[in-house]
Design an enzyme around this catalytic site. Sequence first.
Site, PDB file in Angstrom:
ATOM      1  N   CYS A 113      -2.114  57.621 -10.291  1.00 21.68           N
ATOM      2  CA  CYS A 113      -1.768  58.783  -9.477  1.00 21.68           C
ATOM      3  C   CYS A 113      -2.314  58.543  -8.078  1.00 21.68           C
ATOM      4  O   CYS A 113      -2.859  57.481  -7.778  1.00 21.68           O
ATOM      5  CB  CYS A 113      -2.288  60.080 -10.082  1.00 21.68           C
ATOM      6  SG  CYS A 113      -4.079  60.223 -10.133  1.00 21.68           S
ATOM      7  N   HIS A 160      -6.515  68.710  -6.767  1.00 15.90           N
ATOM      8  CA  HIS A 160      -7.628  67.905  -6.268  1.00 15.90           C
ATOM      9  C   HIS A 160      -7.239  67.294  -4.936  1.00 15.90           C
ATOM     10  O   HIS A 160      -6.070  67.344  -4.534  1.00 15.90           O
ATOM     11  CB  HIS A 160      -8.029  66.816  -7.265  1.00 15.90           C
ATOM     12  CG  HIS A 160      -6.882  65.985  -7.755  1.00 15.90           C
ATOM     13  ND1 HIS A 160      -6.091  66.375  -8.825  1.00 15.90           N
ATOM     14  CD2 HIS A 160      -6.366  64.800  -7.334  1.00 15.90           C
ATOM     15  CE1 HIS A 160      -5.159  65.460  -9.035  1.00 15.90           C
ATOM     16  NE2 HIS A 160      -5.297  64.504  -8.147  1.00 15.90           N
TER      17      HIS A 160
END
Length: 662
Positions: free
Chosen positions: A421, A581
Amino acid sequence: MAITTSTPASSSGARVRVQKFGTFLSNMVLPNIGAFIAWGLITALFIPTGWIALIGDNAFGYTLEEGYTYGFVGQLGGWEGTDSVGIVGPMITYLLPLLIGYTGGRMMYDDSTRGGVVGAIATMGAIAGASVPMFLGAMVMGPLGGWSMKKLDALWSHKIRPGFEMLVNNFSAGIWGAILAILGFVVAGPFVEQFSKLASNVVDTLVDNGLLPLTSIFIEPAKILFLNNAINQGILTPLGTTEALEEGKSILFLLEANPGPGLGLLLAFTFFGRGAAKASAPGAIIIQFIGGIHEIYFPYVLMKPKLVLAVIGGGMAGVATNVAFSSGLRSPASPGSIIAVWLSTPAGSFVGVTLSVVAATAVSFAIASFLLKLDRSTDEGDLAAATAQMEANKGKKSSVSGMLGGSAAAAGPVRSIVFACDAGMGSSAMGASVLRRKIQQAGHGDVTVVNKAISSLDDSYDLVVTHQDLTDRARQRTPSAMHVSVDNFMGSPRYDEIVEMLGTSSGTAVADEAPAAAAADVLSRDSIVLGGSARTRDDAIAEAGQLLVAAGAVDASYVEAMHEREKSVSTHMGNGLAIPHGTNEAKGAIRRSALSFVRYDQGIDWNGKQADFVVGIAGAGDDHLALLRSLAMVFADESQVARLRAATTADEVLAVLDGVTV
């Protein structure tokens, strides 16, 4: 089991929006195609010009006005002169639209029967308010019913006193369904009826002026780009079914389903193609012509785009033949197999329909052969790359692409899998945990499952799993690896495909594990909120981020980085969980690893998906990964999620997370 490397279509742009809209429409129609076929067979048998009437007149020598045949067949068909409405008319007037409305309502309410029931009630109002079959009305009122019921239920979710749930649920669905039925009767029915008449007049104008074959100029390229569903399911199928009720057949069912253009193209590759395309074309013919899976020939066109002229020419020839013979089908042919086409063909159209397939095949073959002969001096083309492009257009894995040379299975055994990611601190860690558990339970050995940031990838992995919006970036860093794209890290069906592909082996799956850590080490009680105040995605990100700031884990600038991260790729994981995040560049703003946990009892709209739990992540090292793995296991287990929903204290949340074996 072969997993095809693919790059999903971009999430933006007019083409993708039309494709998604078409997919939405087809998801309402295709599950009910069996009902359309049943209606078509009953119509073919029992209307005055049907098969039984034809055989009775011509083979057995009796007339329809005599004896038992007239009474039985006439009653089933609802012929004039009998005292029965039959089953042909009620099926198309009530059954088929109600099935579509129910399916649409259920789709919009998270596959809930409650949404389907309200959608069907709303559809009934539209049916009663119009004099034409309400397929278009069902496609509007059904989803509206399911969506609006879901929104209403959210208003009083978790606010109903125990013991009154059934009373409130039943009466709210009944009252709201009645309101929507009235709305459908007054507004939707008359409006859709006028729209249907207008669209029917446009089709009649095209037919009367010999222009209908020109529709192939748009339909054939649209098929290859997977844009045809919006036209086919949204317009052609409803109009065609209405025309079939009135005329006994409709040419509209054959504008897209004719297998001739694809057959001619594949035959040309069989005789005049080169390399992998020539070798795979004969097998593709069986899948396309007999199986009815037209997408098998799309990569051949994408490999050599000028061949779109062949399928356009073939489509035009097929339509022109059906116009000349006044032929058509009684019901949709799905899939577009020659078998399905013939089964849907009425007695008087067999010659015309068959000749339309032959003409489409011949013209497509002639044009494609000519173009391939002109092209023999150039390279043979990259069928595997074209297959990947086809899957990118489709936006998901193709069930037939493995035989075209795009299969990743040929690359050798998979021994190392990496989830990648943007930052490598959140979604990839949880996805890796879910797949690792599946691999362990399947008993596969010698397989490592790790997670990393895309920026730290190297070309040493056998298989790379990424969110569909990040696959292109990952492929640049790992060009020799297989790539699997997912849109749900928690419960993607691609995980089961990966496990199946691994084959049988023994031993225990190996993975780089983070050191074990208690939940309280990175998630403090003060960072747990069981009644979040945010009502939007951005506010929820800010709320989770401010908890990290308050805990002294991050600088205030990290919250802005969380918003930036969300703009690039959604952090919604599936199963009601979002894990916002910061970006990889914002790691300098992290003082220590920490998590925040916010529960939203009314849910947050997270890019069209509901998030009930928002976990903010700040990962300085690897000490937060153990808790993320626990989260992954929790949200893969409905009973554990139920415990989190019922938790009333921060200690209960920590107990759930600490009690899960990773």
